[in-house]
Motif scaffolding. Structure first.
Motif, PDB file in Angstrom:
ATOM      1  N   VAL A  83       0.840  -1.155   0.040  1.00  0.00           N
ATOM      2  CA  VAL A  83      -0.062   0.003  -0.059  1.00  0.00           C
ATOM      3  C   VAL A  83       1.104   1.452   0.210  1.00  0.00           C
ATOM      4  O   VAL A  83       0.562   2.263  -0.752  1.00  0.00           O
ATOM      5  CB  VAL A  83      -1.047  -0.147   1.118  1.00  0.00           C
ATOM      6  N   VAL A  84       1.782   1.514   0.827  1.00  0.00           N
ATOM      7  CA  VAL A  84       2.787   2.370   0.887  1.00  0.00           C
ATOM      8  C   VAL A  84       3.529   2.763  -0.583  1.00  0.00           C
ATOM      9  O   VAL A  84       3.521   3.664  -1.030  1.00  0.00           O
ATOM     10  CB  VAL A  84       3.909   2.301   1.954  1.00  0.00           C
ATOM     11  N   SER A  85       3.963   1.234  -0.959  1.00  0.00           N
ATOM     12  CA  SER A  85       4.616   1.478  -2.313  1.00  0.00           C
ATOM     13  C   SER A  85       3.592   2.121  -3.432  1.00  0.00           C
ATOM     14  O   SER A  85       4.250   3.298  -4.007  1.00  0.00           O
ATOM     15  CB  SER A  85       4.918   0.078  -2.791  1.00  0.00           C
ATOM     16  N   VAL A  86       2.368   1.702  -3.366  1.00  0.00           N
ATOM     17  CA  VAL A  86       1.280   2.384  -4.430  1.00  0.00           C
ATOM     18  C   VAL A  86       1.218   3.852  -4.211  1.00  0.00           C
ATOM     19  O   VAL A  86       1.407   4.676  -5.095  1.00  0.00           O
ATOM     20  CB  VAL A  86       0.282   1.761  -4.256  1.00  0.00           C
ATOM     21  N   THR A  87       1.075   4.417  -2.928  1.00  0.00           N
ATOM     22  CA  THR A  87       0.885   5.797  -2.563  1.00  0.00           C
ATOM     23  C   THR A  87       2.068   6.501  -3.071  1.00  0.00           C
ATOM     24  O   THR A  87       1.989   7.744  -3.500  1.00  0.00           O
ATOM     25  CB  THR A  87       0.480   5.827  -1.246  1.00  0.00           C
ATOM     26  N   VAL A  88       3.216   5.876  -2.633  1.00  0.00           N
ATOM     27  CA  VAL A  88       4.605   6.772  -2.829  1.00  0.00           C
ATOM     28  C   VAL A  88       4.833   6.763  -4.375  1.00  0.00           C
ATOM     29  O   VAL A  88       5.336   8.041  -4.917  1.00  0.00           O
ATOM     30  CB  VAL A  88       5.767   6.005  -2.064  1.00  0.00           C
ATOM     31  N   VAL A  89       4.366   5.806  -5.110  1.00  0.00           N
ATOM     32  CA  VAL A  89       4.577   5.930  -6.593  1.00  0.00           C
ATOM     33  C   VAL A  89       3.649   7.158  -7.104  1.00  0.00           C
ATOM     34  O   VAL A  89       3.847   7.842  -7.940  1.00  0.00           O
ATOM     35  CB  VAL A  89       4.480   4.485  -7.230  1.00  0.00           C
ATOM     36  N   ALA A  90       2.446   7.187  -6.595  1.00  0.00           N
ATOM     37  CA  ALA A  90       1.529   7.998  -7.116  1.00  0.00           C
ATOM     38  C   ALA A  90       2.251   9.485  -6.749  1.00  0.00           C
ATOM     39  O   ALA A  90       2.096  10.592  -7.465  1.00  0.00           O
ATOM     40  CB  ALA A  90       0.324   8.024  -6.396  1.00  0.00           C
ATOM     41  N   LEU A  91       2.784   9.582  -5.651  1.00  0.00           N
ATOM     42  CA  LEU A  91       3.340  11.085  -5.337  1.00  0.00           C
ATOM     43  C   LEU A  91       4.564  11.287  -6.099  1.00  0.00           C
ATOM     44  O   LEU A  91       4.701  12.396  -6.544  1.00  0.00           O
ATOM     45  CB  LEU A  91       3.727  11.121  -3.787  1.00  0.00           C
ATOM     46  N   ILE A  92       5.336  10.363  -6.438  1.00  0.00           N
ATOM     47  CA  ILE A  92       6.514  10.420  -7.384  1.00  0.00           C
ATOM     48  C   ILE A  92       6.077  10.918  -8.734  1.00  0.00           C
ATOM     49  O   ILE A  92       6.748  11.918  -9.411  1.00  0.00           O
ATOM     50  CB  ILE A  92       7.370   9.102  -7.171  1.00  0.00           C
ATOM     51  N   LEU A  93       5.136  10.147  -9.243  1.00  0.00           N
ATOM     52  CA  LEU A  93       4.583  10.659 -10.496  1.00  0.00           C
ATOM     53  C   LEU A  93       3.952  11.965 -10.568  1.00  0.00           C
ATOM     54  O   LEU A  93       4.252  12.905 -11.611  1.00  0.00           O
ATOM     55  CB  LEU A  93       3.493   9.561 -11.031  1.00  0.00           C
ATOM     56  N   ALA A  94       3.112  12.389  -9.694  1.00  0.00           N
ATOM     57  CA  ALA A  94       2.898  13.756  -9.385  1.00  0.00           C
ATOM     58  C   ALA A  94       3.870  14.770  -9.336  1.00  0.00           C
ATOM     59  O   ALA A  94       3.837  15.936 -10.206  1.00  0.00           O
ATOM     60  CB  ALA A  94       1.945  14.077  -8.304  1.00  0.00           C
ATOM     61  N   LEU A  95       4.975  14.473  -8.623  1.00  0.00           N
ATOM     62  CA  LEU A  95       6.240  15.322  -8.572  1.00  0.00           C
ATOM     63  C   LEU A  95       6.679  15.193 -10.050  1.00  0.00           C
ATOM     64  O   LEU A  95       7.204  16.354 -10.609  1.00  0.00           O
ATOM     65  CB  LEU A  95       7.272  14.753  -7.623  1.00  0.00           C
TER      66      LEU A  95
END
Lengths: 243, 112
Positions: free
Chosen positions: B79-91
């Motif tokens: 779950v953490v991996s998915v949300t962090v990837v979303a954050l990185i893609l937004a960045l």
């Protein structure tokens, strides 16, 4: 490249050193996992020990995880914030068979998600897995229907409220645990019968709070990224299409 | 006597790390980070595995089961991996908007 090779060799040596200290694969002998397996079903009347570990014995970890999820969704929403503009759906599904089949698939996936959440502490599943399946059903609406249907199905502000509600409900249920069970996130409901939906005490409530939060969080993420993909009306011409 | 699953975890981690180090594209970098993190799933599940044991789901009777704690940890990890990837893609999107590039080296040249 050479730097990576040297660092990689150093890392490989460290990993090898660590591996030598681990027990043989398949010869697990630590007490915590065995203890949980032994007591979870008699003590909490839950048959899925992974689920009960997530929501009861290690509930505090899950609370932290919920807020990681919450914080990163807030971060994405802030980063991708755009000026309010008229947006034109640059995509449209025109094939009737795909739309019809898609509608059936959306309903099936949604029911599957609800089922995975509902029996999370009885059979494999739970709020996280079921929440993802539920969010997948919403994304499938976009895939088979287009942005207009997706957008009309999902008003933005209730969605963000649902996300905050899921995370908040988990934290508040923890305080209810202090009042009625003497510990934060303590189990405060009747335990019911193992193997039925009425079992595991207050875990079903935490399970559903998690499902709402995970589903809403992922749908907010989809919406934010889709909003970027949808071009402002002024910059889109039908001949060129998107981009 | 088998250390193969642990070695596999290390290998997945290093392959992902090489991708991160050599990446010239922020989107590619986010995917490599996911690969790296997959190594930790394999390591956690390998540590909790017990020969001849089944999943820790008990119905109707008790049987030898693998460690539920590492499985719960893996769930958290995913779950953490998915949300962090979303954050990185937004960045990455924000960086692209600012500098017109998703290549970290070109973005670094802008610095200002």
């Amino acid at each position: 490249m050479i730097g990576f090779a040297i660092a990689g060799a150093g890392f490989a040596a460290l990993v090898f050193w660590a591996l030598v200290g681990l027990p043989d694969f398949g010869h697990y002998h630590w007490p915590y996992g065995n203890a949980l397996n032994a007591i979870a079903t008699p003590e909490r009347h839950a048959t899925n020990v992974v689920g009960i570990t997530v929501f009861d014995y290690r509930g505090l970890d899950t609370l932290g995880e919920e807020f990681i999820l919450f914080a990163s969704v807030v971060g994405v929403s802030l980063l991708l914030r755009k000026d309010p503009e008229e947006h034109v759906p640059a995509d449209e599904v025109r094939s009737d068979p795909i739309r019809a089949l898609g509608a059936v698939a959306v309903v099936l996936l949604f029911v599957l998600g609800l089922w995975v959440v509902a029996f999370g502490y009885v059979t494999p599943g739970g709020g996280f897995q079921g929440g993802v399946a539920l969010a997948g059903a919403f994304l499938l609406v976009y895939v088979v229907g287009g942005y207009r249907q997706y957008h009309s199905l999902l008003p933005h502000s209730p969605l963000e409220m649902a996300e905050a509600f899921g995370a908040g409900a988990f934290a508040i249920l923890g305080f209810v645990g202090i009042v009625y069970a003497g510990a934060y996130l303590g189990n405060f409901l009747g335990l019911g019968n193992a193997g039925s939906l009425y079992s595991a005490g207050s875990v079903p409530l935490l399970n559903w709070a998690t499902a709402i939060e995970v589903c809403a969080a992922l749908v907010v993420l989809f919406s934010e990224f889709l909003k970027i993909y949808m071009l402002p009306a002024a910059s889109w011409t039908p001949e060129e299409g998107p981009r | 006597m088998s250390y193969l699953p642990y070695a596999l975890a290390g290998w997945i981690f290093v392959v992902g790390l090489y991708g991160v180090v050599s990446s010239r594209n922020l989107i590619h970098l986010a995917v490599c980070l996911t690969v790296m993190q997959s190594g930790t799933y394999v390591l956690l599940l390998a540590i909790g595995y017990k020969n001849g044991a089944a999943a820790p789901i008990f119905r109707p009777s008790h049987h030898p089961a693998v460690d539920p704690v590492v499985q719960a940890l893996t769930l958290t990890d995913i779950v953490v991996s998915v949300t962090v990837v979303a954050l990185i893609l937004a960045l990455a999107l924000a960086a692209h908007k600012e500098s017109g590039s998703v290549n970290p080296e070109e973005i670094a040249d802008f610095s200002g």
